[in-house]
Design a protein around this motif. Structure first.
Motif, PDB file in Angstrom:
ATOM      1  N   GLU A  99       3.182  38.517  62.987  1.00  0.00           N
ATOM      2  CA  GLU A  99       3.914  38.166  61.828  1.00  0.00           C
ATOM      3  C   GLU A  99       5.074  37.154  62.327  1.00  0.00           C
ATOM      4  O   GLU A  99       5.626  36.295  61.771  1.00  0.00           O
ATOM      5  CB  GLU A  99       4.361  39.296  61.182  1.00  0.00           C
ATOM      6  N   GLN A 100       5.535  37.662  63.501  1.00  0.00           N
ATOM      7  CA  GLN A 100       6.771  36.747  63.910  1.00  0.00           C
ATOM      8  C   GLN A 100       6.134  35.165  64.062  1.00  0.00           C
ATOM      9  O   GLN A 100       7.022  34.431  64.014  1.00  0.00           O
ATOM     10  CB  GLN A 100       7.307  37.300  65.331  1.00  0.00           C
ATOM     11  N   ARG A 141       3.888  33.695  62.772  1.00  0.00           N
ATOM     12  CA  ARG A 141       3.742  33.008  61.489  1.00  0.00           C
ATOM     13  C   ARG A 141       4.957  32.588  61.099  1.00  0.00           C
ATOM     14  O   ARG A 141       4.992  31.124  60.509  1.00  0.00           O
ATOM     15  CB  ARG A 141       3.024  33.930  60.477  1.00  0.00           C
ATOM     16  N   ARG A 142       6.239  33.412  61.188  1.00  0.00           N
ATOM     17  CA  ARG A 142       7.228  33.013  60.589  1.00  0.00           C
ATOM     18  C   ARG A 142       7.859  31.717  61.345  1.00  0.00           C
ATOM     19  O   ARG A 142       8.558  30.731  61.097  1.00  0.00           O
ATOM     20  CB  ARG A 142       8.517  34.037  60.620  1.00  0.00           C
ATOM     21  N   GLY A 173      10.969  29.512  60.617  1.00  0.00           N
ATOM     22  CA  GLY A 173      11.623  30.466  60.292  1.00  0.00           C
ATOM     23  C   GLY A 173      11.765  31.400  59.231  1.00  0.00           C
ATOM     24  O   GLY A 173      12.354  32.269  58.734  1.00  0.00           O
ATOM     25  N   ASP A 184      10.398  33.320  55.871  1.00  0.00           N
ATOM     26  CA  ASP A 184       9.574  34.605  55.808  1.00  0.00           C
ATOM     27  C   ASP A 184       8.582  34.410  54.348  1.00  0.00           C
ATOM     28  O   ASP A 184       9.278  33.957  53.344  1.00  0.00           O
ATOM     29  CB  ASP A 184      10.661  35.711  55.651  1.00  0.00           C
ATOM     30  N   LYS A 185       7.512  34.663  54.272  1.00  0.00           N
ATOM     31  CA  LYS A 185       6.486  35.055  53.463  1.00  0.00           C
ATOM     32  C   LYS A 185       5.812  33.716  52.825  1.00  0.00           C
ATOM     33  O   LYS A 185       5.005  33.848  52.101  1.00  0.00           O
ATOM     34  CB  LYS A 185       7.302  35.672  52.042  1.00  0.00           C
ATOM     35  N   THR A 228       4.087  31.604  54.051  1.00  0.00           N
ATOM     36  CA  THR A 228       2.848  31.349  54.531  1.00  0.00           C
ATOM     37  C   THR A 228       1.956  31.636  53.500  1.00  0.00           C
ATOM     38  O   THR A 228       1.230  31.108  53.201  1.00  0.00           O
ATOM     39  CB  THR A 228       2.524  32.049  55.833  1.00  0.00           C
ATOM     40  N   TYR A 276      12.914  31.146  48.801  1.00  0.00           N
ATOM     41  CA  TYR A 276      12.642  31.456  50.305  1.00  0.00           C
ATOM     42  C   TYR A 276      13.658  31.921  51.234  1.00  0.00           C
ATOM     43  O   TYR A 276      14.812  31.689  50.685  1.00  0.00           O
ATOM     44  CB  TYR A 276      11.745  30.267  51.202  1.00  0.00           C
ATOM     45  N   CYS A 291      14.861  33.607  60.969  1.00  0.00           N
ATOM     46  CA  CYS A 291      14.830  33.490  62.323  1.00  0.00           C
ATOM     47  C   CYS A 291      14.727  32.016  62.666  1.00  0.00           C
ATOM     48  O   CYS A 291      14.596  31.346  61.892  1.00  0.00           O
ATOM     49  CB  CYS A 291      13.752  34.238  63.061  1.00  0.00           C
ATOM     50  N   GLY A 351      12.980  28.800  64.321  1.00  0.00           N
ATOM     51  CA  GLY A 351      11.533  28.318  63.826  1.00  0.00           C
ATOM     52  C   GLY A 351      11.289  26.516  64.148  1.00  0.00           C
ATOM     53  O   GLY A 351      12.469  26.156  64.652  1.00  0.00           O
TER      54      GLY A 351
END
Length: 378
Positions: free
Chosen positions: A199-200, A202-203, A208, A210-211, A213, A225, A229, A231
């Motif tokens: 999951e990390q 993918r972010r 960075g 989230d969600k 994807t 969005y 983090c 990215g």
């Protein structure tokens, strides 16, 4: 000139890309998700995250496992510079290790000598497609608390003890650039089993965010969005994934062709006293490149002799610890690596080679044999 490598594509890949262009969703979307699912099934692994290059795969895997400043990552000196640059991009320190003479795989005994309290990862390279000693490396990782992040750029399709490369260590990183065992045009992937790390990654792959994807996998967007983090802009577009899906269908034939060529080379070259092919188990290895070793003093002359006969050659790779930008990380001499990189030569290996091409390569090598007085003919 017979090239050392080239992709083999056909109308199937063009048609697959056309469908993506007709959909008007060219970026990361449902075709990437489909490609990742196909890779998961092929590799027998829980997670696959597709990215835009093999180098990105190495970098994002290191980032996903939290490798950073103050950490050390052990790698073979004889590998592509991408490994070193990925480590440096995370602010970590590369630690160079020796390779075995017969295989050019990382010397695990030397890896053990390289370990310190700062070691956070070892990055073995499955050179030419041959797997490293993953059992010993993973046991060492468990005992010494570090990650095994495999550079599997050469090894897509290879097996290790009955399972595909990509399903053994903490993570394996693949490349799908134009000359690899399959291509997406440009691309790469990280294969791993840990849910949280996946999951990390993918972010990290998409800035960075989230969600996002999961919306893109359905060829939709969410206009709300959260950036949670650091990215990168490392995602694979749909049209590259479309090529990969078609190439994956052809992989069995590609591997059979590559293995057959390598076996013909081996049969012709192993009896020679002045030239040494690497030791490779073609029953389990999907070979990416074919390497021979010759005397260092005669290597360049040998390569020139083949070139004069219409056969291209290459060098995979110059030892990284002697590169100008990387020298400051070389904490000790590596006499074996320094000798081996001056002996190795890459011969043509790809699926577009004809029988006549293979015979031309073999004849060119045999014609370049040393004369009785030790001089090279040609």
């Amino acid at each position: 000139m017979i090239s050392i490598s080239r992709p083999l594509t056909g109308p199937e890949e063009i048609l697959a890309m056309q469908k993506v262009f007709d959909s008007a969703w060219l970026g990361m979307g449902s075709t990437v998700f489909e490609f990742e699912e196909a890779l998961k099934q092929f590799l027998g692994v829980k997670h696959v995250i597709a990215v835009n290059t093999g180098t990105s795969a190495l970098h994002i895997a290191l980032a996903g496992f939290g490798i950073g400043p103050g950490d050390e990552v052990v790698i073979p000196s004889i590998t592509f510079a991408a490994c070193v640059q990925a480590i440096l991009a995370q602010g970590a320190t590369p630690v160079f290790a020796e390779s075995h003479e017969d295989t050019l795989l990382i010397d695990v005994d030397d890896v053990e000598r390289c370990l310190t309290p700062r070691t956070r990862a070892v990055m073995p390279v499955h050179y030419c497609g041959s797997p490293c000693d993953l059992d010993r490396l993973t046991a060492m990782a468990k005992a010494r608390d570090f990650f095994v992040i495999e550079d599997a750029a050469h090894a897509f399709g290879s097996d290790y003890k009955g399972k595909k490369i990509g399903s053994h260590g903490h993570a394996a990183c693949f490349s799908f650039d134009p000359i690899k065992n399959i291509t997406t045009g440009e691309g790469g992937a990280v294969a791993l089993s840990d849910d949280a790390t996946a999951e990390q990654i993918r972010r990290l792959r998409i800035l960075g965010i989230d969600k996002d994807t999961w919306h893109r996998y359905k060829n939709t967007r969410t206009y709300f969005y959260e950036v949670v983090c650091p990215g990168f802009r490392y995602h694979m577009p749909n049209f590259c994934a479309a090529v990969g899906l078609e190439q994956l269908k052809k992989l069995t034939g590609f591997m059979e062709k590559r293995r057959a060529i390598c076996r013909r080379y081996d049969a012709a070259f192993r009896p020679l006293g002045w030239l040494k092919p690497l030791t490779v188990d073609y029953a389990t290895v999907a070979p990416h490149i074919y390497i021979v070793r010759v005397a260092a003093a005669r290597r360049d002359e040998f390569m020139n002799s083949l070139r004069e006969r219409g056969v291209g050659t290459g060098l995979h790779y110059i030892a990284n610890h002697i590169q100008p930008f990387f020298q400051k990380y070389a904490s000790r001499p590596l006499p074996r690596a320094e000798r081996l990189w001056q002996e190795i030569v890459t011969l043509p290996l790809h699926c577009a080679l004809t029988d006549a091409d293979v015979e031309t390569v073999i004849a060119a090598v045999l014609d370049a044999a040393p004369s009785p007085d030790g001089r090279w003919r040609g």
